[in-house]
Write a protein that holds these residues in place. Structure first.
Motif, PDB file in Angstrom:
ATOM      1  N   VAL A 199       0.869  -1.183   0.000  1.00 40.20           N
ATOM      2  CA  VAL A 199       0.000   0.000   0.000  1.00 40.20           C
ATOM      3  C   VAL A 199       0.899   1.224   0.000  1.00 40.20           C
ATOM      4  N   MET A 200       0.722   2.085  -0.990  1.00 42.41           N
ATOM      5  CA  MET A 200       1.641   3.202  -1.206  1.00 42.41           C
ATOM      6  C   MET A 200       0.853   4.497  -1.412  1.00 42.41           C
ATOM      7  N   VAL A 201       1.233   5.539  -0.648  1.00 32.76           N
ATOM      8  CA  VAL A 201       0.672   6.872  -0.867  1.00 32.76           C
ATOM      9  C   VAL A 201       1.478   7.553  -1.967  1.00 32.76           C
ATOM     10  N   VAL A 202       0.801   8.005  -3.021  1.00 38.42           N
ATOM     11  CA  VAL A 202       1.483   8.689  -4.126  1.00 38.42           C
ATOM     12  C   VAL A 202       0.648   9.889  -4.568  1.00 38.42           C
ATOM     13  N   HIS A 203       1.313  10.816  -5.279  1.00 39.41           N
ATOM     14  CA  HIS A 203       0.616  11.954  -5.890  1.00 39.41           C
ATOM     15  C   HIS A 203       0.685  11.897  -7.416  1.00 39.41           C
ATOM     16  N   ASP A 204       1.524  11.035  -7.952  1.00 38.06           N
ATOM     17  CA  ASP A 204       1.717  10.937  -9.397  1.00 38.06           C
ATOM     18  C   ASP A 204       0.707   9.940  -9.972  1.00 38.06           C
ATOM     19  N   LEU A 205      -0.324  10.457 -10.621  1.00 39.00           N
ATOM     20  CA  LEU A 205      -1.359   9.579 -11.161  1.00 39.00           C
ATOM     21  C   LEU A 205      -0.866   8.751 -12.336  1.00 39.00           C
ATOM     22  N   ASN A 206       0.173   9.214 -13.020  1.00 42.03           N
ATOM     23  CA  ASN A 206       0.750   8.415 -14.101  1.00 42.03           C
ATOM     24  C   ASN A 206       1.360   7.129 -13.563  1.00 42.03           C
ATOM     25  N   LEU A 207       2.050   7.233 -12.405  1.00 41.14           N
ATOM     26  CA  LEU A 207       2.596   6.029 -11.783  1.00 41.14           C
ATOM     27  C   LEU A 207       1.477   5.087 -11.371  1.00 41.14           C
ATOM     28  N   ALA A 208       0.415   5.649 -10.823  1.00 38.39           N
ATOM     29  CA  ALA A 208      -0.722   4.820 -10.428  1.00 38.39           C
ATOM     30  C   ALA A 208      -1.295   4.090 -11.643  1.00 38.39           C
ATOM     31  N   ARG A 209      -1.393   4.791 -12.766  1.00 31.41           N
ATOM     32  CA  ARG A 209      -1.942   4.192 -13.976  1.00 31.41           C
ATOM     33  C   ARG A 209      -1.076   3.051 -14.487  1.00 31.41           C
ATOM     34  N   HIS A 210       0.240   3.205 -14.379  1.00 36.15           N
ATOM     35  CA  HIS A 210       1.155   2.212 -14.943  1.00 36.15           C
ATOM     36  C   HIS A 210       1.394   1.022 -14.010  1.00 36.15           C
ATOM     37  N   PHE A 211       1.375   1.258 -12.697  1.00 39.47           N
ATOM     38  CA  PHE A 211       1.840   0.215 -11.777  1.00 39.47           C
ATOM     39  C   PHE A 211       0.765  -0.338 -10.840  1.00 39.47           C
ATOM     40  N   ALA A 212      -0.230   0.446 -10.484  1.00 38.40           N
ATOM     41  CA  ALA A 212      -1.175   0.007  -9.453  1.00 38.40           C
ATOM     42  C   ALA A 212      -2.099  -1.090  -9.965  1.00 38.40           C
ATOM     43  N   ASP A 213      -2.334  -2.092  -9.131  1.00 39.22           N
ATOM     44  CA  ASP A 213      -3.392  -3.054  -9.388  1.00 39.22           C
ATOM     45  C   ASP A 213      -4.738  -2.463  -8.983  1.00 39.22           C
ATOM     46  N   ARG A 214      -4.663  -1.489  -8.084  1.00 37.07           N
ATOM     47  CA  ARG A 214      -5.891  -0.941  -7.506  1.00 37.07           C
ATOM     48  C   ARG A 214      -5.586   0.435  -6.939  1.00 37.07           C
ATOM     49  N   VAL A 215      -6.541   1.337  -7.020  1.00 38.41           N
ATOM     50  CA  VAL A 215      -6.375   2.691  -6.504  1.00 38.41           C
ATOM     51  C   VAL A 215      -7.509   3.005  -5.537  1.00 38.41           C
ATOM     52  N   LEU A 216      -7.156   3.549  -4.368  1.00 43.13           N
ATOM     53  CA  LEU A 216      -8.132   4.070  -3.417  1.00 43.13           C
ATOM     54  C   LEU A 216      -8.030   5.587  -3.447  1.00 43.13           C
ATOM     55  N   LEU A 217      -9.116   6.255  -3.802  1.00 43.63           N
ATOM     56  CA  LEU A 217      -9.143   7.712  -3.895  1.00 43.63           C
ATOM     57  C   LEU A 217      -9.808   8.283  -2.654  1.00 43.63           C
ATOM     58  N   LEU A 218      -9.047   9.116  -1.912  1.00 40.15           N
ATOM     59  CA  LEU A 218      -9.569   9.750  -0.716  1.00 40.15           C
ATOM     60  C   LEU A 218      -9.754  11.235  -0.954  1.00 40.15           C
ATOM     61  N   SER A 219     -10.794  11.787  -0.329  1.00 36.33           N
ATOM     62  CA  SER A 219     -11.024  13.223  -0.345  1.00 36.33           C
ATOM     63  C   SER A 219     -11.777  13.603   0.906  1.00 36.33           C
ATOM     64  N   CYS A 220     -11.277  14.605   1.625  1.00 31.17           N
ATOM     65  CA  CYS A 220     -11.940  15.082   2.857  1.00 31.17           C
ATOM     66  C   CYS A 220     -12.191  13.944   3.832  1.00 31.17           C
ATOM     67  N   GLY A 221     -11.219  13.004   3.917  1.00 27.37           N
ATOM     68  CA  GLY A 221     -11.321  11.922   4.876  1.00 27.37           C
ATOM     69  C   GLY A 221     -12.230  10.781   4.485  1.00 27.37           C
ATOM     70  N   ARG A 222     -12.795  10.841   3.276  1.00 29.86           N
ATOM     71  CA  ARG A 222     -13.722   9.805   2.837  1.00 29.86           C
ATOM     72  C   ARG A 222     -13.143   9.020   1.649  1.00 29.86           C
ATOM     73  N   LEU A 223     -13.492   7.764   1.586  1.00 27.54           N
ATOM     74  CA  LEU A 223     -13.112   6.935   0.450  1.00 27.54           C
ATOM     75  C   LEU A 223     -14.112   7.175  -0.683  1.00 27.54           C
ATOM     76  N   MET A 224     -13.635   7.879  -1.713  1.00 34.44           N
ATOM     77  CA  MET A 224     -14.534   8.284  -2.797  1.00 34.44           C
ATOM     78  C   MET A 224     -14.605   7.255  -3.916  1.00 34.44           C
ATOM     79  N   ALA A 225     -13.527   6.497  -4.103  1.00 33.43           N
ATOM     80  CA  ALA A 225     -13.531   5.492  -5.170  1.00 33.43           C
ATOM     81  C   ALA A 225     -12.522   4.405  -4.833  1.00 33.43           C
ATOM     82  N   ASP A 226     -12.842   3.186  -5.291  1.00 26.11           N
ATOM     83  CA  ASP A 226     -11.991   2.015  -5.052  1.00 26.11           C
ATOM     84  C   ASP A 226     -12.087   1.146  -6.302  1.00 26.11           C
ATOM     85  N   GLY A 227     -10.993   1.097  -7.063  1.00 22.87           N
ATOM     86  CA  GLY A 227     -11.097   0.327  -8.283  1.00 22.87           C
ATOM     87  C   GLY A 227      -9.793   0.255  -9.045  1.00 22.87           C
TER      88      GLY A 227
END
Length: 227
Positions: A199-227
């Protein structure tokens, strides 16, 4: 919300952290199967580091529960927890005059069966993370990227020695150049191939697109998307 059928290493249900009557993390639920590289993304102040600290056992939620291999996190001793979860926090200055080699050794001292074996594994970690030539240097005198690679090598050694199931990294790429960012990502993927979860915190969405099996998107303390 994405559903999974494979056994989960970690399962979070309703995690909530409240500070000054405001929820820093609010009612977050998800499960992490074995063998996934999961990236936490979101704006500053979204609650990513707070959530990662909960997963690392550094703090406890005000509400909700956390299971590791189906067992409540609160049931584990610190020693047992350290054998299952390894954390790389955000880069911070070292407070003691330790050499790079001594810092890396800290990752294996509690778990190694022999001094000879530990020295061999430390040398391998130094080589793997391209810091062998810095081994005798005081970590406080290194650049931010060199210090980060030292901490990554330490945690990598701990993962190998303790047989940890979960590798947590809080913005591990922020101080690294492009080559070493790629190195870190390939090593993370190698761990998932062994059935570990990263589990890795990142800010580079390009890295997330290339390497992540899954992304958890947080905003204002809430889980907005998981996929």
């Amino acid at each position: 919300m994405v559903t999974h059928t494979s056994p989960s290493i970690l399962e979070a249900t309703g995690l909530t952290v409240t500070r000054n009557e405001a929820d820093i993390v609010h009612d977050i639920s998800f499960r992490l199967p074995a063998g996934e590289l999961v990236m936490l993304v979101g704006p500053n102040g979204a609650g990513k580091s707070t959530l990662l600290n909960l997963l690392a056992g550094l703090s406890r939620p005000d509400a909700g529960s956390l299971l590791v291999n189906g067992q409540p996190a609160a049931d584990f001793s610190r020693t047992d927890w350290a054998q299952r979860v390894t954390l790389v926090p955000q880069l911070s200055s070292a407070g003691f005059p330790l050499s790079v080699q001594e810092v890396v050794e800290l990752g294996g001292l509690a778990h190694s069966q022999s001094v000879v074996a530990l020295r061999k594994e430390v040398q391998q970690a130094l080589n793997d993370w391209d810091i062998n030539w810095l081994a005798k240097r005081d970590i406080r005198l290194l650049s931010g990227g060199e210090q980060q690679r030292c901490q990554l090598a330490r945690s990598w050694l701990q993962m190998q020695q303790a047989g940890s199931l979960l590798w947590l990294l809080d913005e591990p790429l922020s101080a690294l150049d492009l080559r070493h960012q790629q190195q870190c990502m390939h090593k993370a993927k190698a761990l998932t191939a062994q059935g570990k979860t990263v589990v890795m915190v990142v800010h580079d969405l390009n890295l997330a697109r290339h390497f992540a099996d899954r992304v958890l998107l947080l905003s204002c303390g809430r889980l907005m998307a998981d996929g």
